[in-house]
Design an enzyme around this catalytic site. Structure first.
Site, PDB file in Angstrom:
ATOM      1  N   LYS A   1     -49.513 -17.922  67.998  1.00  0.00           N
ATOM      2  CA  LYS A   1     -48.253 -17.634  67.298  1.00  0.00           C
ATOM      3  C   LYS A   1     -48.281 -16.269  66.630  1.00  0.00           C
ATOM      4  O   LYS A   1     -47.272 -15.577  66.586  1.00  0.00           O
ATOM      5  CB  LYS A   1     -47.967 -18.714  66.246  1.00  0.00           C
ATOM      6  CG  LYS A   1     -47.495 -20.011  66.845  1.00  0.00           C
ATOM      7  CD  LYS A   1     -46.948 -20.925  65.773  1.00  0.00           C
ATOM      8  CE  LYS A   1     -46.559 -22.261  66.353  1.00  0.00           C
ATOM      9  NZ  LYS A   1     -46.149 -23.215  65.314  1.00  0.00           N
TER      10      LYS A   1
ATOM     11  N   LYS B   1     -45.977 -27.088  77.832  1.00  0.00           N
ATOM     12  CA  LYS B   1     -45.530 -28.308  77.175  1.00  0.00           C
ATOM     13  C   LYS B   1     -44.034 -28.296  76.863  1.00  0.00           C
ATOM     14  O   LYS B   1     -43.474 -27.245  76.587  1.00  0.00           O
ATOM     15  CB  LYS B   1     -46.328 -28.446  75.868  1.00  0.00           C
ATOM     16  CG  LYS B   1     -46.170 -29.751  75.147  1.00  0.00           C
ATOM     17  CD  LYS B   1     -47.059 -29.789  73.908  1.00  0.00           C
ATOM     18  CE  LYS B   1     -46.209 -29.755  72.658  1.00  0.00           C
ATOM     19  NZ  LYS B   1     -46.815 -30.398  71.482  1.00  0.00           N
TER      20      LYS B   1
ATOM     21  N   LYS C   1     -40.556 -28.561  71.114  1.00  0.00           N
ATOM     22  CA  LYS C   1     -39.241 -28.454  70.488  1.00  0.00           C
ATOM     23  C   LYS C   1     -39.015 -27.081  69.884  1.00  0.00           C
ATOM     24  O   LYS C   1     -37.898 -26.660  69.707  1.00  0.00           O
ATOM     25  CB  LYS C   1     -39.039 -29.534  69.440  1.00  0.00           C
ATOM     26  CG  LYS C   1     -40.028 -29.509  68.276  1.00  0.00           C
ATOM     27  CD  LYS C   1     -39.632 -30.564  67.278  1.00  0.00           C
ATOM     28  CE  LYS C   1     -40.718 -31.037  66.343  1.00  0.00           C
ATOM     29  NZ  LYS C   1     -41.968 -30.323  66.206  1.00  0.00           N
TER      30      LYS C   1
HETATM   31  N1  TRP Z   1     -48.859 -29.630  62.917  1.00  0.00           N
HETATM   32  C1  TRP Z   1     -48.128 -30.723  63.479  1.00  0.00           C
HETATM   33  C2  TRP Z   1     -47.237 -30.216  64.614  1.00  0.00           C
HETATM   34  O1  TRP Z   1     -47.004 -29.035  64.710  1.00  0.00           O
HETATM   35  C3  TRP Z   1     -47.277 -31.438  62.466  1.00  0.00           C
HETATM   36  C4  TRP Z   1     -48.092 -31.983  61.340  1.00  0.00           C
HETATM   37  C5  TRP Z   1     -48.173 -31.472  60.080  1.00  0.00           C
HETATM   38  C6  TRP Z   1     -48.903 -33.132  61.367  1.00  0.00           C
HETATM   39  N2  TRP Z   1     -48.970 -32.251  59.313  1.00  0.00           N
HETATM   40  C7  TRP Z   1     -49.441 -33.271  60.055  1.00  0.00           C
HETATM   41  C8  TRP Z   1     -49.234 -34.054  62.356  1.00  0.00           C
HETATM   42  C9  TRP Z   1     -50.305 -34.308  59.743  1.00  0.00           C
HETATM   43  C10 TRP Z   1     -50.106 -35.088  62.023  1.00  0.00           C
HETATM   44  C11 TRP Z   1     -50.643 -35.209  60.737  1.00  0.00           C
HETATM   45  O2  TRP Z   1     -46.774 -31.012  65.381  1.00  0.00           O
END
Ligand code: TRP
Length: 341
Positions: A112, A197, A200
């Site tokens: 990113k 992938k 979104k």
């Molecule tokens: N980083 C995850 C994503 O981009 C989202 C996420 C943030 C997450 N905190 C989390 C997933 C804690 C599981 C547990 O999809």
């Protein structure tokens, strides 16, 4: 009981990839067999260039879609991350346990940050520290399991490392979590680019099926999916990524086996047609329930209010323990009023 925690970032409209890759398992399996906590991780949406109104809109929509997909507030906890202060409280402590080298090695950060710089933008510091906040999300709840797509495995790995390190240095405080992945369609790929992938956040239309796409839009997107050169329907991720992705989606929607489904079809056209209908059928009940919930915003708000309260009560003791363990004095209590006054 096993504690499960997962999060959805409100950075784009939820997709079929989110649903088949994660959400469906949360509703069908996790909320029934475990003490499950699901969070719209809105703070994570602020790590890249963002539009405040859009984050608000997507947060509300994300929460509504989690409920529409079948999460039941009687069985699990659903809330918004920014409503529970424990996440950011703990994140700072974990920043004091993590190293900057560790952060810079995160694959998602590297990708990113490069993209952001190529567009001439600057990289927010929060993009670098975001995996620490994610670790805080997980560790604050003492989660045993974190069901996420495999692109998030490295972040959960970091949460494990930080938990172990904190426990070793400051005494046992955190449960060491592990990642769990669903059996089929863990990765739904972009219909126009089946080697990447169906995410979104890219928000570029034709290869992505959104949960709220009308049936005709779904049909059009699936029928126009990129397939591979060749005629026969073979399950082969390397040589035939397009067809393989369709087989994975069809299998996930119909509880079938993608490899045996490959033997059923003689043409790409027939496979696409059945896949399109299967996706429409899977989305139908979610969309119906979403319409009902949108007509009753007070209900959704009530769920989120109660969810935040439950979440706070779960996270608070662990985060307080971490504050004490790392060397911070507890706040001085108000002196008790003497009985004579
Ligand atoms: N980083 C995850 C994503 O981009 C989202 C996420 C943030 C997450 N905190 C989390 C997933 C804690 C599981 C547990 O999809």
């Amino acid at each position: 009981m096993t504690r499960v925690f997962s999060g959805v970032k409100p950075t784009g409209h939820l997709t079929l990839g989110n649903y088949l890759g994660a959400m469906r398992r949360w509703t069908e399996v996790d909320q029934h067999r475990s003490d499950a906590v699901f969070c719209i991780v809105d703070l994570h949406a602020l790590t890249v260039d963002h539009d405040p109104a859009r984050v608000r809109r997507l947060s509300r929509q994300g929460a509504t879609l989690l409920l529409a997909s079948g999460l039941d507030p009687e069985l699990c906890t659903v809330f918004l991350q920014s409503h529970v202060d424990e996440h950011t409280r703990l994140s700072y402590l974990l920043e004091c346990v993590a190293t900057d080298g560790e952060m810079r090695r995160m694959i998602q950060y590297k990708e990113k940050a490069v993209r952001e710089r190529e567009r001439g933008g600057s990289v927010r510091l929060s993009l670098l520290t975001y995996p620490v906040l994610m670790a805080a999300d997980i560790l604050a709840y003492g989660a045993d399991e974190v069901p996420v797509g495999d692109d998030q495995a490295q972040h959960v790995e970091l949460a494990r490392d930080l938990a172990v390190r904190f426990n070793q240095r400051y005494g046992h405080t955190f449960v060491v979590p592990k990642v769990t992945s669903p059996r089929v369609a863990a990765r739904v790929m972009n219909l126009q680019d089946p080697t990447s992938k169906m995410g979104k956040s890219d928000d570029s239309g034709p290869g992505i099926v959104y949960l709220l796409d009308e049936p005709d839009v779904v049909r059009k997107k699936v029928m126009r999916a990129v397939t591979d050169s060749g005629q026969d329907v073979v399950y082969d991720r390397e040589q035939r990524p397009g067809v393989t992705n369709l087989l994975d989606v069809l299998a996930a929607c119909t509880d079938g086996n993608p490899e045996s489904l490959a033997g059923v079809y003689r043409s790409y056209g027939a496979l696409k047609k059945d896949t399109a209908e299967a996706v429409v059928e899977v989305l139908r009940p979610v969309q119906e329930r979403h319409r009902e919930l949108c007509a009753d915003p007070a209900y959704v708000e009530g769920v989120l209010r109660d969810g935040a309260e439950k979440a706070r009560a779960m996270a608070r003791p662990t985060v307080d323990t971490a504050y004490r363990a790392i060397g911070l004095l507890p706040p001085v209590p108000e002196p008790a009023l003497s009985p004579g006054r």
